[in-house]
Structures are given as structure tokens and as C-alpha cells.
Design a protein around this motif. Structure first.
Motif, PDB file in Angstrom:
ATOM      1  N   LEU A 101       0.860  -1.177   0.000  1.00  9.65           N
ATOM      2  CA  LEU A 101       0.000   0.000   0.000  1.00  9.65           C
ATOM      3  C   LEU A 101       0.896   1.227   0.000  1.00  9.65           C
ATOM      4  O   LEU A 101       2.018   1.185   0.497  1.00  9.65           O
ATOM      5  N   GLU A 102       0.382   2.306  -0.577  1.00  9.91           N
ATOM      6  CA  GLU A 102       1.174   3.531  -0.632  1.00  9.91           C
ATOM      7  C   GLU A 102       0.387   4.672  -0.019  1.00  9.91           C
ATOM      8  O   GLU A 102      -0.838   4.707  -0.130  1.00  9.91           O
ATOM      9  N   VAL A 103       1.089   5.594   0.622  1.00  9.89           N
ATOM     10  CA  VAL A 103       0.479   6.856   1.031  1.00  9.89           C
ATOM     11  C   VAL A 103       1.143   7.942   0.192  1.00  9.89           C
ATOM     12  O   VAL A 103       2.366   8.002   0.118  1.00  9.89           O
ATOM     13  N   VAL A 104       0.343   8.767  -0.469  1.00 11.91           N
ATOM     14  CA  VAL A 104       0.865   9.788  -1.377  1.00 11.91           C
ATOM     15  C   VAL A 104       0.583  11.165  -0.791  1.00 11.91           C
ATOM     16  O   VAL A 104      -0.533  11.430  -0.337  1.00 11.91           O
ATOM     17  N   TYR A 105       1.599  12.023  -0.786  1.00 12.42           N
ATOM     18  CA  TYR A 105       1.452  13.403  -0.306  1.00 12.42           C
ATOM     19  C   TYR A 105       1.790  14.352  -1.435  1.00 12.42           C
ATOM     20  O   TYR A 105       2.818  14.195  -2.083  1.00 12.42           O
ATOM     21  N   HIS A 106       0.938  15.338  -1.669  1.00 14.38           N
ATOM     22  CA  HIS A 106       1.239  16.382  -2.648  1.00 14.38           C
ATOM     23  C   HIS A 106       1.590  17.653  -1.891  1.00 14.38           C
ATOM     24  O   HIS A 106       0.753  18.188  -1.177  1.00 14.38           O
ATOM     25  N   LEU A 107       2.831  18.093  -2.054  1.00 16.17           N
ATOM     26  CA  LEU A 107       3.323  19.223  -1.262  1.00 16.17           C
ATOM     27  C   LEU A 107       3.527  20.448  -2.144  1.00 16.17           C
ATOM     28  O   LEU A 107       4.061  20.346  -3.246  1.00 16.17           O
ATOM     29  N   TYR A 108       3.085  21.581  -1.624  1.00 18.52           N
ATOM     30  CA  TYR A 108       3.281  22.856  -2.320  1.00 18.52           C
ATOM     31  C   TYR A 108       3.907  23.837  -1.344  1.00 18.52           C
ATOM     32  O   TYR A 108       3.969  23.581  -0.138  1.00 18.52           O
ATOM     33  N   SER A 109       4.324  24.967  -1.874  1.00 16.87           N
ATOM     34  CA  SER A 109       4.830  26.024  -1.014  1.00 16.87           C
ATOM     35  C   SER A 109       3.927  27.239  -1.167  1.00 16.87           C
ATOM     36  O   SER A 109       3.774  27.761  -2.267  1.00 16.87           O
ATOM     37  N   MET A 110       3.344  27.674  -0.057  1.00 19.92           N
ATOM     38  CA  MET A 110       2.527  28.873  -0.123  1.00 19.92           C
ATOM     39  C   MET A 110       3.402  30.107  -0.102  1.00 19.92           C
ATOM     40  O   MET A 110       3.044  31.153  -0.627  1.00 19.92           O
ATOM     41  N   GLU A 111       4.574  29.971   0.545  1.00 24.58           N
ATOM     42  CA  GLU A 111       5.445  31.133   0.668  1.00 24.58           C
ATOM     43  C   GLU A 111       6.119  31.431  -0.670  1.00 24.58           C
ATOM     44  O   GLU A 111       6.123  32.572  -1.131  1.00 24.58           O
ATOM     45  N   LEU A 112       6.689  30.388  -1.293  1.00 23.76           N
ATOM     46  CA  LEU A 112       7.422  30.600  -2.541  1.00 23.76           C
ATOM     47  C   LEU A 112       6.564  30.306  -3.761  1.00 23.76           C
ATOM     48  O   LEU A 112       7.024  30.494  -4.892  1.00 23.76           O
ATOM     49  N   LYS A 113       5.357  29.835  -3.534  1.00 22.57           N
ATOM     50  CA  LYS A 113       4.392  29.595  -4.612  1.00 22.57           C
ATOM     51  C   LYS A 113       4.930  28.666  -5.697  1.00 22.57           C
ATOM     52  O   LYS A 113       4.887  28.982  -6.888  1.00 22.57           O
ATOM     53  N   HIS A 114       5.476  27.536  -5.274  1.00 27.52           N
ATOM     54  CA  HIS A 114       5.835  26.532  -6.270  1.00 27.52           C
ATOM     55  C   HIS A 114       5.364  25.165  -5.805  1.00 27.52           C
ATOM     56  O   HIS A 114       4.762  25.025  -4.757  1.00 27.52           O
ATOM     57  N   GLY A 115       5.609  24.190  -6.627  1.00 22.95           N
ATOM     58  CA  GLY A 115       5.188  22.841  -6.316  1.00 22.95           C
ATOM     59  C   GLY A 115       4.605  22.193  -7.546  1.00 22.95           C
ATOM     60  O   GLY A 115       4.599  22.795  -8.607  1.00 22.95           O
ATOM     61  N   PRO A 116       4.099  21.010  -7.472  1.00 21.79           N
ATOM     62  CA  PRO A 116       4.126  20.153  -6.293  1.00 21.79           C
ATOM     63  C   PRO A 116       5.351  19.240  -6.252  1.00 21.79           C
ATOM     64  O   PRO A 116       5.957  18.969  -7.273  1.00 21.79           O
ATOM     65  N   VAL A 117       5.673  18.799  -5.046  1.00 25.33           N
ATOM     66  CA  VAL A 117       6.595  17.695  -4.856  1.00 25.33           C
ATOM     67  C   VAL A 117       5.739  16.549  -4.345  1.00 25.33           C
ATOM     68  O   VAL A 117       4.945  16.731  -3.426  1.00 25.33           O
ATOM     69  N   VAL A 118       5.860  15.414  -4.983  1.00 29.88           N
ATOM     70  CA  VAL A 118       5.029  14.271  -4.599  1.00 29.88           C
ATOM     71  C   VAL A 118       5.873  13.324  -3.750  1.00 29.88           C
ATOM     72  O   VAL A 118       6.941  12.897  -4.171  1.00 29.88           O
ATOM     73  N   LEU A 119       5.422  13.063  -2.570  1.00 31.07           N
ATOM     74  CA  LEU A 119       6.146  12.219  -1.631  1.00 31.07           C
ATOM     75  C   LEU A 119       5.330  10.952  -1.423  1.00 31.07           C
ATOM     76  O   LEU A 119       4.110  11.008  -1.313  1.00 31.07           O
ATOM     77  N   ARG A 120       6.011   9.819  -1.392  1.00 38.02           N
ATOM     78  CA  ARG A 120       5.284   8.562  -1.187  1.00 38.02           C
ATOM     79  C   ARG A 120       5.947   7.731  -0.105  1.00 38.02           C
ATOM     80  O   ARG A 120       7.160   7.742   0.044  1.00 38.02           O
ATOM     81  N   GLN A 121       5.101   7.028   0.609  1.00 38.10           N
ATOM     82  CA  GLN A 121       5.578   6.029   1.568  1.00 38.10           C
ATOM     83  C   GLN A 121       4.985   4.701   1.168  1.00 38.10           C
ATOM     84  O   GLN A 121       3.854   4.659   0.710  1.00 38.10           O
ATOM     85  N   ARG A 122       5.710   3.618   1.407  1.00 36.14           N
ATOM     86  CA  ARG A 122       5.179   2.304   1.087  1.00 36.14           C
ATOM     87  C   ARG A 122       5.134   1.447   2.330  1.00 36.14           C
ATOM     88  O   ARG A 122       6.023   1.514   3.174  1.00 36.14           O
ATOM     89  N   THR A 123       4.107   0.636   2.426  1.00 32.96           N
ATOM     90  CA  THR A 123       4.091  -0.378   3.472  1.00 32.96           C
ATOM     91  C   THR A 123       4.732  -1.625   2.884  1.00 32.96           C
ATOM     92  O   THR A 123       4.861  -1.768   1.672  1.00 32.96           O
ATOM     93  N   THR A 124       5.115  -2.550   3.776  1.00 26.95           N
ATOM     94  CA  THR A 124       5.798  -3.738   3.267  1.00 26.95           C
ATOM     95  C   THR A 124       4.808  -4.802   2.817  1.00 26.95           C
ATOM     96  O   THR A 124       5.168  -5.700   2.074  1.00 26.95           O
ATOM     97  N   ASN A 125       3.577  -4.726   3.294  1.00 27.97           N
ATOM     98  CA  ASN A 125       2.628  -5.775   2.924  1.00 27.97           C
ATOM     99  C   ASN A 125       1.237  -5.182   2.854  1.00 27.97           C
ATOM    100  O   ASN A 125       1.049  -3.971   3.004  1.00 27.97           O
ATOM    101  N   ARG A 126       0.250  -6.022   2.610  1.00 24.97           N
ATOM    102  CA  ARG A 126      -1.122  -5.546   2.493  1.00 24.97           C
ATOM    103  C   ARG A 126      -1.994  -6.059   3.618  1.00 24.97           C
ATOM    104  O   ARG A 126      -3.197  -6.199   3.453  1.00 24.97           O
TER     105      ARG A 126
END
Lengths: 211, 390
Positions: A101-126
């Protein structure tokens, strides 16, 4: 903004031991996600949030993705001796990729007004309640969305302040957004059931055993 | 197996007289506000713990309308989800359509003709006008101005919905946008009607504002109530008018410049205090900016096709990959996250609902206020339960 490669190099310098991988994305306009190991996810998130060049202070979207166990087939050329002559023969090699399973994060910057950077985490099993790390302590906006990930995907996010079901009710069993979830057997009542509904009625209410 | 006997006879509970740290406090009362409470804008519940009239704890409870929109969309084709997005935020179906179309266009690399872009902007800004107008109507209704202001708001909303109906066939569930354009063209008569409405909207806003902006009751009930600080607003992913009322200059129309928003001349109004009054005022000012955008768009709209001829409606299969498309919907950032595996159905379809995430800080804003203020604060958040519960 920096490319995923530059962010990766800087992250590996700043957070020693962090395993970061850039995942491919075939969509031309899409962003390539950064896969981070759960052990260092919190430190990486803090760095991304505080770094003056990135300042990813706004976590827009948190969601889960389910990747069940799949069989991958690859064509491999193998040398075989057929009738005393060595030949190259194509063989299909089957490998089983374990599910995760994956958890996906979409990150932006409100201060510098750029983005997104996509960050993911994975679990080892289901398994039910497979572990990952909550990033609510870095971005408060993850709170409800991570609860939703826990609720619908069954990922236990360690460190979350209030990890309860949010959209489904408390006594609910199962995780509806997983690919293998089977919807419960419920149907609309009909006074004179027939066809599919009759089948469901018979399954739902097994005929009484007469003594 | 009746559970009637187990149900409490009252819907409140008297709690112990000491806090968790052992300090003596007044008698605490736990009240469950909702889900059938008229001020909750739908089936939404707040578990409120009260010390006298003061709120000491508040937990939002929702999910009563949950139908797993995302799962449904993963089992049908890309285009079939388009009418379903109307039902998310049923006040703003046009912007929901646009956000979804934008995400799919990003995923598949489809371009949109210029006239279609103009039509999209016109529809989105009309949606913003009617959403904010109605919100103010509901908001003052929650404060006790029963009926009349809401009817004024609905009168104006109905004019805009008539425009939507004549172009798409439906008042609220428009299902108007398509990947690579819009479903059908607008007529010159429609544009003339829209222009007439937009030109008269400023006058309506003046009248509407004359009722509230300096109204003593509204000032007393909203100023200094539910203050949201800049730092908390940013870290808790609050978006839309709520964020700008807290003084953060972040409007996705300006930041992402999606569509053709960079061709228009408009300002982003910002609040100073982040209280409920600012959140009311921001919406009024935003409507005035929307009127400006509409006037420019209705004046400049070029002739041409409204659909990219390369766009396929049937048998649409984007290449594998993932994309996140977002727009500035009237309630905040509405995003769609799509993962394609090359088949006709999306592998993963995610809606980033603005009003769901804006509820994260409801407790922080309500703590220490009277229970009557929670109603006003909730009204200023602007939630639609179709979107919160999905």
C-alpha cells in the motif's frame, strides 16, 4: 523549482540513512514522485517543510493507493542447446511482485508559490492495518486526510493524534478502497422479488429449516 | 436484537467536574449538535463539550452521506465520472467539472481551444458569484436574519442557474465540460443575457452589502469570533476564501495560472484579522473581482471551435502515468489525482475536497467561544456535505 534529482541529492545529504528513490511517471505533464522509507519519512518531511529553498509548508493532498500482488512477465533471452546447436531462445520469466500500500502526499509552497513535490511512503505488505508513519506533526492539514487513509485503506499511521474511522462508522469491518474489497450483500427490498433480486433474497435469507 | 433499551434517554451527558489534569471546572455538558440541526447545512454533527455556554471541546462527525465516490469512479470509464462530479459540491457543478477535466487533460496531454477556455472561465466565475451570494444568505440566516436575505440571494442565484440551464440543460447538475473543451457552444443571445446579468450584479451587491456590511448585529456576532491565525491556516492546508481572510496571498488562479486566468486583470482580496467578519467580507470582495473577470471575458470571447477535434469521448484510454490537477473552486482548492494504468477506467481516482479539509481547524476556531458562535463559525467555513462525505 528544483528537479526531483536535486531534491533527492540534498535530502540524502541532510537526512543520513534515508533511502530515497525517484519513481517513473510516464505522464509528460505529471511530476515524478519521491519514494521515501517509512523510518526516515518524518525527518524528510520536516526538512522539506523547513528548508529555505523549498519551504513546502502546504500539504495539499494526502491519499492512499493499493497495489495488490501482481504477476509480472518479462521476456528474457536464454541460451539453450537444441539438437547439439546452441541457440538463443526467448523465454517468459514470471516474477511475483508482492502487494503493498502507498500513502501519497502532494506538497506545495505557499510562501514561494511553487510545487508540487510528490512524496510517497510504502508499506511492506497488504495486511490489515499495515504500518506507515503519520506526518500530521509536520503538516496539520494531514489530520483528517490521514484518518481517511486509515479508514478506507487500512494503513495504520504511527504518530497520528486521533486515528479513528472518519467516513465509515466505528464498528465497520474492512477497508472499502482496497482493490479486493467486496461490497456487502445488501439490496433494495422488493415485495415480489424475481431474477437477480430473488437470488440475492435467497442468499440473504436462507430458507427456514422445517422441523 | 433491539437496541432501543441501550439508547440513552437524553442526547446529552453530564461529565465529571474535573479536567484531565485534575483542575476543578464547572459542570461539563456534552451536546450532540446535529446531524439534523438546520445550522449544519446538511447531515453534519458536532460533538460539543460545554462549560456553561463556553465550548471546551468540539469534534466534527460526518460521513452520513458517504457513498464512496472514489470507488465508484474507479469502476467506470473516465467520461462516466463527469456527471458524478456534479454531485460532489452540488452548488458548484461547473467548477467540479472543470477540475476533473483539467486533471484528465493534464494526464493525457489534451489541449483546449481558446473559445472553450473563455467559456470555462465564464462558467466558473458565474459559479463563484452564485456560491458566494448563497453562502452569505445562509450565513446571515444562521445568525437569525430568517428568510428575507436568503431569498434575495436565491433570486440572484436563480438568474444564474437559468443561464446554466439554457446552456447545459440542467440547473445544478450541469455536466457541461468535456476533456478537451466543453459540450456545446453558447449562443450570442446567451452571451448578451450573461452580460446583462453581470452588468447588473454590481448594483445587486451594493444593495446586498447595504443590508449587512455595517449592520450592528452582524458586526457584534462576527468581529473577533473564530480567529484563524496565518500560521495555523497555512499548516492546516486551509484554502480558498478562508485562507485569504487570514491574510495569506494564495490564489490558485494566480499561482498556477490554469486556463487563461493570466489574461485577465483582477486582484486577490486579502483579510487582515482572520475572523468571521473577514471571511464574510472576502467573499463580497471576491464577487466584485469575479464581476470584473466576467466583464472582460464576455467582451473578449473569440469565435472558434469549443472542442479539441483530437479528443475522443468513446474509447478514451490515457497512457499509464499519474497527474494531479487543481483549480480554485469557490470553496478552496479542488484537486483531482488520477493514476492511469492504460485501461479505460482510472486505476486510482482521488478527489481533494476543499470543504472537508477546511473543517480540520473547526475545533481550533471554536474553542473558548459560546455555543451560538459555533453556528456562525461553521457557516463561515462554507461546507457542502456532498463534498465532505463524498
Amino acid at each position: 523549482m528544483e528537479t526531483p534529482e536535486q531534491i533527492k541529492t540534498r535530502l540524502e545529504m541532510a537526512v543520513p540513512g534515508a533511502k530515497i528513490e525517484i519513481l517513473p511517471n510516464d505522464c509528460p505533464a505529471g511530476e515524478r514522485p519521491l519514494l521515501v522509507d517509512s523510518a526516515h519519512a518524518l525527518e524528510v518531511a520536516k526538512y522539506l517543510c523547513d528548508d529555505p529553498q523549498l519551504r513546502l509548508d502546504y500539504c495539499s493532498n494526502v491519499t492512499g493507493v493499493d497495489w495488490p500482488e501482481t504477476e509480472l512477465t518479462e521476456k528474457i533471452k536464454v541460451k539453450q542447446v537444441v539438437d547439439g546447436v546452441e541457440k538463443e531462445v526467448e523465454e517468459l520469466k514470471k516474477t511475483v511482485r508482492p502487494g503493498f500500500l502507498e500513502v501519497v502526499y502532494h506538497l506545495y509552497s505557499m510562501e514561494l508559490k511553487h510545487g508540487p513535490v510528490v512524496l510517497r511512503q510504502r508499506t511492506t505488505n497488504r495486511e490489515a492495518e499495515a504500518p506507515a508513519v503519520s506526518l500530521t506533526s509536520v503538516w496539520r492539514g494531514c489530520e483528517f486526510q490521514e484518518r481517511e487513509v486509515f479508514d478506507l485503506f487500512g494503513i495504520r499511521l504511527a504518530g497520528h493524534p486521533d486515528l479513528r474511522r472518519i467516513l465509515m462508522w466505528d464498528g465497520f469491518k474492512g477497508f472499502p478502497m482496497r482493490r479486493d474489497y467486496v461490497a456487502p450483500d445488501d439490496f433494495e427490498y422488493e415485495p415480489t422479488p424475481h431474477d437477480e433480486v430473488l437470488e440475492q433474497v435467497q442468499k440473504h435469507y436462507p430458507p427456514e429449516v422445517k422441523a | 436484537m433491539s437496541t432501543v433499551a441501550e439508547m440513552p434517554s437524553q442526547n446529552y451527558e453530564i461529565l465529571p467536574k474535573t479536567s484531565e489534569t485534575g483542575e476543578p471546572i464547572g459542570e461539563l455538558l456534552e451536546v450532540s449538535m446535529g446531524p439534523q440541526h438546520p445550522s449544519t447545512h446538511g447531515v453534519f454533527r458536532m460533538d460539543v463539550v460545554l462549560d456553561g455556554e463556553k465550548v471546551v471541546k468540539l469534534k466534527p462527525v460526518f460521513g452520513y452521506l458517504h457513498r464512496n465516490h472514489e470507488k465508484i469512479a474507479e469502476n467506470i470509464s473516465y467520461l462516466s465520472s463527469m456527471p458524478y462530479t456534479d454531485r460532489l459540491d452540488y452548488f458548484c457543478s461547473m467548477t467540479n467539472n472543470w477540475a476533473y477535466a483539467l486533471a484528465v487533460e493534464k494526464l493525457s496531454g489534451l489541449a483546449v481551444p481558446e473559445r472553450a477556455e473563455y467559456i470555462r472561465v465564464i462558467m466558473a466565475e458565474l459559479t463563484r458569484l452564485q456560491n458566494h451570494t448563497c453562502l452569505i444568505g445562509f450565513f446571515v440566516q444562521d445568525m437569525g436574519a430568517l428568510g428575507t436575505p436568503l431569498m434575495y440571494a436565491f433570486r440572484e442565484r436563480e438568474k444564474i442557474l437559468d443561464l446554466f440551464e439554457s446552456v447545459s440543460g440542467a440547473r445544478m447538475m450541469c455536466n457541461y465540460m468535456r476533456f478537451g473543451g466543453v459540450r456545446c457552444d453558447v449562443t450570442p443571445e446567451w452571451l448578451a443575457q450573461a452580460k446583462q446579468l453581470v452588468d447588473g450584479y454590481g448594483k445587486f451587491l451594493d444593495e446586498f452589502e447595504a443590508l449587512f456590511t455595517e449592520n450592528e448585529i452582524l458586526l457584534a456576532r462576527t468581529q473577533g469570533v473564530g480567529v484563524l491565525s496565518k500560521e495555523l491556516a497555512v499548516s492546516s492546508s486551509v484554502t480558498g476564501p478562508m485562507l485569504r481572510a487570514a491574510g495569506v496571498n494564495y490564489d490558485i488562479r494566480k499561482v498556477d495560472k490554469y486556463g487563461i486566468y493570466n489574461w485577465f486583470d483582477y486582484k486577490v482580496p486579502l483579510g487582515e484579522h482572520g475572523d468571521t467578519y473577514d471571511r464574510y467580507m472576502i467573499r463580497v470582495l471576491e464577487m466584485r473581482e469575479s464581476v470584473k473577470i466576467l466583464q472582460q471575458a464576455l467582451c473578449d470571447i473569440p469565435a472558434g471551435p469549443v472542442m479539441n477535434p483530437k479528443a475522443k469521448l468513446r474509447g478514451f484510454r490515457p497512457k499509464p502515468g499519474e497527474a494531479y490537477g487543481r483549480i480554485e473552486a469557490p470553496k478552496g482548492e479542488l484537486g483531482f489525482y488520477l493514476i492511469s494504468d492504460g485501461s479505460a477506467n482510472p486505476y486510482r481516482y482521488r478527489v481533494r475536497p476543499p470543504s472537508f479539509i477546511n473543517l480540520t481547524i473547526l475545533e481550533d476556531m471554536c474553542l473558548g467561544h459560546r455555543i451560538a458562535d459555533t453556528v456562525v463559525i461553521l457557516g463561515s467555513v462554507d461546507i457542502v456535505l456532498g463534498e465532505v462525505d463524498r
